[in-house]
Design an enzyme around this catalytic site. Structure first.
Site, short mmCIF file in Angstrom:
data_model
loop_
_atom_site.label_atom_id
_atom_site.label_comp_id
_atom_site.label_asym_id
_atom_site.label_seq_id
_atom_site.Cartn_x
_atom_site.Cartn_y
_atom_site.Cartn_z
N LYS A 1 0.73 -1.11 -0.01
CA LYS A 1 -0.11 -0.05 0.05
C LYS A 1 0.90 1.19 0.27
O LYS A 1 0.56 2.24 -0.62
CB LYS A 1 -0.92 -0.16 1.07
CG LYS A 1 -2.07 -1.10 1.17
CD LYS A 1 -3.14 -0.80 2.38
CE LYS A 1 -4.26 -1.99 2.04
NZ LYS A 1 -5.25 -1.71 3.20
N ASP B 1 -10.19 2.52 2.25
CA ASP B 1 -10.46 2.26 3.61
C ASP B 1 -11.04 3.08 4.68
O ASP B 1 -11.67 2.87 5.45
CB ASP B 1 -9.12 1.76 4.35
CG ASP B 1 -8.36 0.54 3.76
OD1 ASP B 1 -9.41 -0.55 3.34
OD2 ASP B 1 -7.19 0.26 3.91
#
Length: 282
Positions: free
Chosen positions: A65, A101
């Site tokens: 990420k 997220d």
């Protein structure tokens, strides 16, 4: 036929293909969503090559990420705030990155606690200071809270998070030493665990929710097990609980919409599908 993926290392345990496969079938769409295991040393080459392999984009999971954040050509404001990218797509030849997220956690919190839950929350406590904690804090900063405490076993990581995110919101953002949690918990109407503590195979999270205010809400982003020891202890005290599965489901919505052109819904059937998979492999 649109194609998408989830890339990580390892990635074989990801449940994202189940989620997106369910939506593809539900909407009668031709498309695919597959797992691709890429070692960190090869990740940069993968990002350059996936459009030529016919992929519209995909999801990024551990450990890529932060690397994705660095390597994409353009980033959304959410991704800039969090410092990590979990969703990729190509637009006019440009590789974009987003962090869904943030959306996933907040959408699940709203669905679980009801619209307007913020009216009962002045102070939140976020446990952990990794990428998930950054996404949670960024989401909470956009709500009318007064204070957010960030506690981490390594205090310097919490201090880094607070320094990076403080400028993005008028909500007071403060650190708490792990040893001082007992002084913060009685003031926190919302407690969120973003650490791996309490996850299957990990040490338990030593936190006593009985010290939280009445009607406090306790959330855990861990979803294996679905009811973590923290959530079980909170429920035993009559506190509201929010499990970690909804964040996984809701964060997938915007990526699916970008790649396949349809905005899917997080339904009871989808949740039941993933719960059955978790319970079957627990």
């Amino acid at each position: 036929m649109a194609k998408a993926f989830i890339v990580g290392h390892p990635v074989k345990h990801s449940r994202s293909p189940l989620i997106h496969g369910h939506w593809l079938e539900a909407h009668g769409l031709e498309g695919s969503y597959e797992r691709i295991d890429v070692a960190p040393v090869d990740f940069g080459d993968f990002l350059k090559s996936f459009p030529a392999r016919g992929f519209a984009g995909g999801n990024v999971t551990l450990p890529h990420k932060e690397a994705a954040f660095t390597l994409v050509q353009r980033r959304t404001q959410r991704a800039e705030r969090v410092g990590a990218v979990n969703t990729l797509w190509v637009e006019d030849g440009v590789l974009w990155g987003d962090n869904t997220d943030v959306l996933g956690f907040m959408a699940h919190l709203d669905a679980s606690l009801g619209t307007g839950w913020e009216q009962d929350v002045d102070t939140a406590l976020v446990l952990g200071a990794g990428g998930a904690a950054r996404a949670v804090v960024a989401g909470l900063q956009d709500r009318p809270l007064k204070r957010i405490f960030v506690a981490n076993r390594t205090l310097s990581k919490a201090e880094d998070l607070v320094r990076d995110l403080r400028r993005h919101s008028p909500v007071a953002l403060e650190t708490s030493a792990w040893e001082a949690l007992g002084r913060v918990i009685p003031h926190a109407q919302l407690i969120v665990n973003t650490t791996s503590l309490g996850m299957a195979g990990q040490p338990p999270l030593a936190l006593d929710p009985s010290r939280a205010p009445p009607r406090a809400a306790v959330a855990d982003i861990v979803y294996v097990p679905l009811q973590t020891p923290l959530l079980a202890a909170a429920a035993a005290q009559g506190l509201r609980t929010v499990d970690g599965l909804g964040m996984l489901l809701h964060q997938a919505v915007s990526g699916f919409q970008r790649w396949f052109g349809v905005t899917p819904e997080v339904t009871a059937d989808l949740r039941a599908l993933i719960v059955a998979d978790i319970e079957g492999k627990a």
